[in-house]
Scaffold this motif. Sequence first.
Motif, PDB file in Angstrom:
ATOM      1  N   THR A 144      -4.579  93.884 -55.922  1.00 42.52           N
ATOM      2  CA  THR A 144      -5.595  93.524 -56.906  1.00 42.52           C
ATOM      3  C   THR A 144      -6.221  94.803 -57.432  1.00 42.52           C
ATOM      4  O   THR A 144      -6.265  95.813 -56.727  1.00 42.52           O
ATOM      5  N   ALA A 145      -6.664  94.753 -58.664  1.00 42.57           N
ATOM      6  CA  ALA A 145      -7.272  95.931 -59.289  1.00 42.57           C
ATOM      7  C   ALA A 145      -8.649  95.558 -59.815  1.00 42.57           C
ATOM      8  O   ALA A 145      -8.869  94.437 -60.276  1.00 42.57           O
ATOM      9  N   ALA A 146      -9.553  96.512 -59.718  1.00 43.04           N
ATOM     10  CA  ALA A 146     -10.896  96.343 -60.279  1.00 43.04           C
ATOM     11  C   ALA A 146     -11.196  97.569 -61.130  1.00 43.04           C
ATOM     12  O   ALA A 146     -10.900  98.696 -60.739  1.00 43.04           O
ATOM     13  N   THR A 147     -11.755  97.316 -62.282  1.00 44.10           N
ATOM     14  CA  THR A 147     -12.089  98.391 -63.208  1.00 44.10           C
ATOM     15  C   THR A 147     -13.592  98.391 -63.442  1.00 44.10           C
ATOM     16  O   THR A 147     -14.202  97.329 -63.579  1.00 44.10           O
ATOM     17  N   SER A 148     -14.175  99.576 -63.462  1.00 47.35           N
ATOM     18  CA  SER A 148     -15.614  99.695 -63.695  1.00 47.35           C
ATOM     19  C   SER A 148     -15.955  99.147 -65.077  1.00 47.35           C
ATOM     20  O   SER A 148     -15.100  99.119 -65.972  1.00 47.35           O
ATOM     21  N   PRO A 149     -17.186  98.691 -65.252  1.00 51.09           N
ATOM     22  CA  PRO A 149     -17.577  98.110 -66.544  1.00 51.09           C
ATOM     23  C   PRO A 149     -17.337  99.036 -67.737  1.00 51.09           C
ATOM     24  O   PRO A 149     -17.007  98.569 -68.821  1.00 51.09           O
ATOM     25  N   ASP A 150     -17.481 100.334 -67.517  1.00 50.73           N
ATOM     26  CA  ASP A 150     -17.250 101.264 -68.636  1.00 50.73           C
ATOM     27  C   ASP A 150     -15.793 101.712 -68.729  1.00 50.73           C
ATOM     28  O   ASP A 150     -15.450 102.569 -69.527  1.00 50.73           O
TER      29      ASP A 150
END
Length: 77
Positions: free
Chosen positions: A35-41
């Motif tokens: 799974t991948a998570a990307t910062s809001p920016d």
Amino acid sequence: MAQHAAESVAEANREAELRIAGYESTKEELSALRTAATSPDRTVTVVAGAAGSVLSVESRPAAVRLSPQVTIRIARV
């Protein structure tokens, strides 16, 4: 009667082997999950494995211009 018991035991063994094979297949599928998570920016992306281990961290050039406080806040998201 003894033959029937032997057949029952053999059938139970076959069923157990099928269940074990199914469990092993499921275990392999689960271990392959990512799974991948990307910062809001969108400056940092983290990829994690099934057990939560961090497999990779990718940052965009803009990430190096962030202050340490902002970087920590992004990492906690």
